[in-house]
Design a protein around this motif. Sequence first.
Motif, PDB file in Angstrom:
ATOM      1  N   ARG A  14       4.767  15.028  -5.575  1.00  0.00           N
ATOM      2  CA  ARG A  14       4.653  15.212  -4.364  1.00  0.00           C
ATOM      3  C   ARG A  14       6.197  14.980  -3.883  1.00  0.00           C
ATOM      4  N   PHE A  23       2.238   1.781  -3.552  1.00  0.00           N
ATOM      5  CA  PHE A  23       1.132   2.366  -4.366  1.00  0.00           C
ATOM      6  C   PHE A  23       1.051   3.712  -4.054  1.00  0.00           C
ATOM      7  N   ALA A  24       1.031   4.065  -2.872  1.00  0.00           N
ATOM      8  CA  ALA A  24       0.860   5.523  -2.518  1.00  0.00           C
ATOM      9  C   ALA A  24       2.105   6.608  -3.039  1.00  0.00           C
ATOM     10  N   PHE A  25       3.001   5.884  -2.857  1.00  0.00           N
ATOM     11  CA  PHE A  25       4.250   6.756  -3.175  1.00  0.00           C
ATOM     12  C   PHE A  25       4.401   6.828  -4.637  1.00  0.00           C
ATOM     13  N   ALA A  42       0.836  -1.172  -0.031  1.00  0.00           N
ATOM     14  CA  ALA A  42       0.020  -0.116  -0.082  1.00  0.00           C
ATOM     15  C   ALA A  42       0.958   1.301  -0.136  1.00  0.00           C
ATOM     16  N   ALA A  43       1.860   1.198   0.828  1.00  0.00           N
ATOM     17  CA  ALA A  43       2.974   2.422   0.775  1.00  0.00           C
ATOM     18  C   ALA A  43       3.405   2.637  -0.607  1.00  0.00           C
ATOM     19  N   LEU A  89       1.752   7.198  -6.836  1.00  0.00           N
ATOM     20  CA  LEU A  89       0.864   8.004  -7.068  1.00  0.00           C
ATOM     21  C   LEU A  89       1.073   9.412  -6.507  1.00  0.00           C
ATOM     22  N   GLY A  90       1.770   9.534  -5.391  1.00  0.00           N
ATOM     23  CA  GLY A  90       2.273  10.970  -4.927  1.00  0.00           C
ATOM     24  C   GLY A  90       3.393  11.222  -5.986  1.00  0.00           C
ATOM     25  N   ALA A 121       6.309  11.723  -1.349  1.00  0.00           N
ATOM     26  CA  ALA A 121       6.270  10.435  -2.024  1.00  0.00           C
ATOM     27  C   ALA A 121       7.534  10.069  -2.411  1.00  0.00           C
TER      28      ALA A 121
END
Length: 132
Positions: free
Chosen positions: A68, A58-60, A55-56, A62-63, A71
């Motif tokens: 960002r 995937f979040a990184f 999940a981390a 996207l960011g 990220a």
Amino acid sequence: MRSPRLATVAAALLALEGVALTVVALIELVGLGAGEAASLPTAIALIVLTLIGAAALFAFALGTRRGRTWARSGGVVLQVLAVALALASLTVQPVLWAFVLGVGLPGTIGFLLLIASARSESVGSMQEPAED
């Protein structure tokens, strides 16, 4: 601000690593269901932590795609950990080269892409004219 091409490639690599980690968690889950776990609580904790890592990633991804900095920073940390894990696995005899290369190469490439992306964006932002 749209992120440059390097950020897109870095985000794609982070997302692929997230997919790979999700597959590892699913394999662990199948092994748990087959009764291959020596310790049920430890196996469940490992699956949960693996999914949190995915999940981390995937979040990184996207960011990073959105430009960002948090990220990219998180992505760099995970890439450094991947390379460290690959190097540490060289001490296991016999050396599992598929693991070393499968974890170390994407980690190294991801690290370089994330750093290059950050440099590219910082150079681009310095060249933009100031707003009134």
